[in-house]
Design a protein around this motif. Structure first.
Motif, PDB file in Angstrom:
ATOM      1  N   ALA A 155       0.701  -1.185   0.187  1.00 22.51           N
ATOM      2  CA  ALA A 155       0.002   0.064   0.007  1.00 22.51           C
ATOM      3  C   ALA A 155       0.913   1.239   0.080  1.00 22.51           C
ATOM      4  N   VAL A 156       1.956   1.155   0.661  1.00 26.89           N
ATOM      5  CA  VAL A 156       2.902   2.609   0.743  1.00 26.89           C
ATOM      6  C   VAL A 156       3.557   2.728  -0.685  1.00 26.89           C
ATOM      7  N   HIS A 157       3.824   1.645  -1.179  1.00 27.84           N
ATOM      8  CA  HIS A 157       4.221   1.790  -2.552  1.00 27.84           C
ATOM      9  C   HIS A 157       3.303   2.528  -3.635  1.00 27.84           C
ATOM     10  N   GLY A 158       2.070   1.764  -3.674  1.00 29.83           N
ATOM     11  CA  GLY A 158       1.020   2.634  -4.348  1.00 29.83           C
ATOM     12  C   GLY A 158       0.750   3.742  -4.010  1.00 29.83           C
ATOM     13  N   LEU A 159       0.593   4.301  -2.685  1.00 28.99           N
ATOM     14  CA  LEU A 159       0.374   5.405  -2.254  1.00 28.99           C
ATOM     15  C   LEU A 159       1.449   6.490  -2.773  1.00 28.99           C
ATOM     16  N   THR A 160       2.716   6.106  -2.737  1.00 31.01           N
ATOM     17  CA  THR A 160       3.893   6.702  -3.160  1.00 31.01           C
ATOM     18  C   THR A 160       3.804   7.168  -4.502  1.00 31.01           C
ATOM     19  N   ALA A 161       3.287   6.302  -5.307  1.00 36.88           N
ATOM     20  CA  ALA A 161       3.436   6.428  -6.949  1.00 36.88           C
ATOM     21  C   ALA A 161       2.417   7.407  -7.237  1.00 36.88           C
ATOM     22  N   ILE A 162       0.926   7.172  -6.421  1.00 34.87           N
ATOM     23  CA  ILE A 162      -0.063   8.336  -6.783  1.00 34.87           C
ATOM     24  C   ILE A 162       0.404   9.652  -6.169  1.00 34.87           C
ATOM     25  N   LEU A 163       0.999   9.937  -5.062  1.00 38.66           N
ATOM     26  CA  LEU A 163       1.443  10.981  -4.697  1.00 38.66           C
ATOM     27  C   LEU A 163       2.351  11.807  -5.510  1.00 38.66           C
ATOM     28  N   ARG A 164       3.185  11.053  -6.195  1.00 37.48           N
ATOM     29  CA  ARG A 164       4.314  11.511  -7.165  1.00 37.48           C
ATOM     30  C   ARG A 164       3.676  12.128  -8.369  1.00 37.48           C
ATOM     31  N   GLN A 165       2.727  11.328  -8.759  1.00 35.02           N
ATOM     32  CA  GLN A 165       2.039  11.697 -10.194  1.00 35.02           C
ATOM     33  C   GLN A 165       1.458  12.998  -9.585  1.00 35.02           C
ATOM     34  N   GLU A 166       0.643  13.011  -8.658  1.00 35.81           N
ATOM     35  CA  GLU A 166      -0.183  14.492  -8.347  1.00 35.81           C
ATOM     36  C   GLU A 166       0.372  15.432  -7.779  1.00 35.81           C
ATOM     37  N   GLY A 214       3.987  16.002  -8.481  1.00 34.49           N
ATOM     38  CA  GLY A 214       5.063  16.569  -9.176  1.00 34.49           C
ATOM     39  C   GLY A 214       4.644  17.798 -10.189  1.00 34.49           C
ATOM     40  N   SER A 215       3.459  17.867 -10.743  1.00 32.56           N
ATOM     41  CA  SER A 215       3.250  18.744 -11.573  1.00 32.56           C
ATOM     42  C   SER A 215       3.156  20.175 -10.832  1.00 32.56           C
ATOM     43  N   TYR A 216       3.015  20.250  -9.495  1.00 28.96           N
ATOM     44  CA  TYR A 216       3.381  21.443  -8.616  1.00 28.96           C
ATOM     45  C   TYR A 216       4.715  21.514  -8.227  1.00 28.96           C
ATOM     46  N   GLY A 217       5.608  20.875  -8.564  1.00 27.96           N
ATOM     47  CA  GLY A 217       6.971  20.921  -8.298  1.00 27.96           C
ATOM     48  C   GLY A 217       7.612  20.561  -6.954  1.00 27.96           C
ATOM     49  N   VAL A 218       6.609  19.441  -6.511  1.00 25.95           N
ATOM     50  CA  VAL A 218       6.889  18.709  -5.347  1.00 25.95           C
ATOM     51  C   VAL A 218       7.691  17.303  -5.447  1.00 25.95           C
ATOM     52  N   LYS A 219       8.824  17.052  -5.028  1.00 16.13           N
ATOM     53  CA  LYS A 219       9.380  15.951  -5.162  1.00 16.13           C
ATOM     54  C   LYS A 219       8.781  14.576  -4.364  1.00 16.13           C
ATOM     55  N   VAL A 220       8.755  13.435  -4.760  1.00 17.16           N
ATOM     56  CA  VAL A 220       8.292  12.360  -3.966  1.00 17.16           C
ATOM     57  C   VAL A 220       9.131  11.282  -4.217  1.00 17.16           C
ATOM     58  N   THR A 221       9.760  10.600  -3.243  1.00 19.90           N
ATOM     59  CA  THR A 221      10.777   9.390  -3.480  1.00 19.90           C
ATOM     60  C   THR A 221      10.414   8.410  -2.577  1.00 19.90           C
ATOM     61  N   GLU A 222      10.376   7.178  -2.931  1.00 24.49           N
ATOM     62  CA  GLU A 222      10.198   5.894  -1.862  1.00 24.49           C
ATOM     63  C   GLU A 222      11.636   5.343  -2.144  1.00 24.49           C
ATOM     64  N   ILE A 223      12.167   5.208  -0.666  1.00 22.93           N
ATOM     65  CA  ILE A 223      13.307   4.388  -0.312  1.00 22.93           C
ATOM     66  C   ILE A 223      12.820   3.070   0.098  1.00 22.93           C
ATOM     67  N   ILE A 224      13.444   1.971  -0.671  1.00 24.47           N
ATOM     68  CA  ILE A 224      13.066   0.545  -0.589  1.00 24.47           C
ATOM     69  C   ILE A 224      14.061  -0.130  -0.049  1.00 24.47           C
ATOM     70  N   PRO A 225      14.381  -0.319   1.333  1.00 25.73           N
ATOM     71  CA  PRO A 225      15.438  -1.089   1.939  1.00 25.73           C
ATOM     72  C   PRO A 225      15.264  -2.525   2.048  1.00 25.73           C
ATOM     73  N   GLY A 226      16.166  -3.255   1.763  1.00 25.12           N
ATOM     74  CA  GLY A 226      16.136  -4.727   2.132  1.00 25.12           C
ATOM     75  C   GLY A 226      16.798  -4.907   3.473  1.00 25.12           C
ATOM     76  N   SER A 227      17.301  -5.949   3.924  1.00 21.84           N
ATOM     77  CA  SER A 227      17.774  -6.113   5.115  1.00 21.84           C
ATOM     78  C   SER A 227      18.832  -5.033   5.744  1.00 21.84           C
ATOM     79  N   THR A 228      18.457  -4.577   6.747  1.00 25.15           N
ATOM     80  CA  THR A 228      19.093  -3.142   7.024  1.00 25.15           C
ATOM     81  C   THR A 228      19.619  -3.629   8.573  1.00 25.15           C
ATOM     82  N   TYR A 229      20.768  -3.241   8.892  1.00 25.70           N
ATOM     83  CA  TYR A 229      21.330  -3.527  10.387  1.00 25.70           C
ATOM     84  C   TYR A 229      20.868  -2.504  11.546  1.00 25.70           C
ATOM     85  N   THR A 230      19.652  -2.962  12.215  1.00 31.18           N
ATOM     86  CA  THR A 230      19.119  -1.980  13.129  1.00 31.18           C
ATOM     87  C   THR A 230      19.042  -2.873  14.227  1.00 31.18           C
TER      88      THR A 230
END
Length: 235
Positions: free
Chosen positions: A159-170, A172-188
């Motif tokens: 759902a986050v992936h889909g939400l981010t894609a929609i936000l990016r399209q909507e 972007g035309s206003y000059g606002v950037k939207v990026t999804e960071i997709i980590p694999g196994s991260t040491y925390t």
């Protein structure tokens, strides 16, 4: 003039690394997490290293929509022209659908999706009015390829992936950037004690550096998504 940022899930792992990276870049910040003592410690450390920057915090349980709304309002009062929103907070409780308690999906949705959605819309509207700003949503490899033993988590990261894609399209035309960071196994902290050397994992600092790299792009460039996985794909 210093830019300003809101980071959710700011006191541990990836969020903490992003907080340090943005502080180093000169950002004023509001740090959000559930545990006030952790926030106080992080605020004190950052403030001592960067005394000329404003480092604020708010304890908030992002499963509670009213607390999310209060977080947005406080951020808006401190930083009316928020430059960067980092939706990093996340809930991960392993379990298949047949094993999970009945409330598992609702809890994951509240933290992983509804909080991200609310803050993105709240600040996205203001960024569109200014025609500037950058939203970062922390996704997961589970949003690309589901983990059966993390069923609700996987559903919400899709759902986050889909939400981010929609936000990016909507936005972007206003000059606002939207990026999804997709980590694999991260040491925390969640990986501490496992019988795998830390150097086999993605480092939380790698994720933070990806955010900084995105922010350094030219005005007309948007990084849609960054997929960062361990070199050893068996982890």
């Amino acid at each position: 003039m210093n830019k300003c940022a809101l980071i959710t899930g700011a006191t541990k792992g990836i969020g903490k690394s992003i907080a340090y990276a943005l502080a180093k870049e000169g950002y004023h910040m509001l740090l959000a997490a559930r545990t006030e003592s952790d926030l106080l410690n992080l605020q004190a450390t950052l403030q001592s290293q960067y005394p000329n920057q404003m480092i604020h915090y708010r304890a908030a349980d992002c499963k509670d929509q009213k607390q999310v709304q209060a977080l947005a309002q406080q951020t808006d009062a401190l930083f009316p022209d928020l430059d960067v929103l980092v939706n990093n907070v996340g809930l991960f409780i392993p379990g298949s659908f047949l094993e999970e308690p009945p409330e598992a999906l609702a809890d994951h949705l509240a933290v992983n999706v509804l909080c991200t959605h609310y803050l993105s819309v709240y600040f996205g509207k203001k960024m569109c009015q200014r025609k500037s700003g950058h939203l970062f949503n922390l996704g997961s490899v589970a949003g690309k390829s589901p983990f059966v033993k993390a069923a609700s988590y996987s559903v919400t990261k899709y759902a986050v992936h889909g939400l981010t894609a929609i936000l990016r399209q909507e936005l972007g035309s206003y000059g606002v950037k939207v990026t999804e960071i997709i980590p694999g196994s991260t040491y925390t902290a969640s990986w501490e004690g496992v019988d795998i050397p830390p150097e086999k994992f993605v480092a939380a600092e790698d994720i933070a550096q990806a955010v900084i790299s995105c922010l350094s792009m030219s005005k007309g460039a948007n990084v849609d998504e960054i997929f960062i996985r361990p070199l050893d794909l068996n982890i």
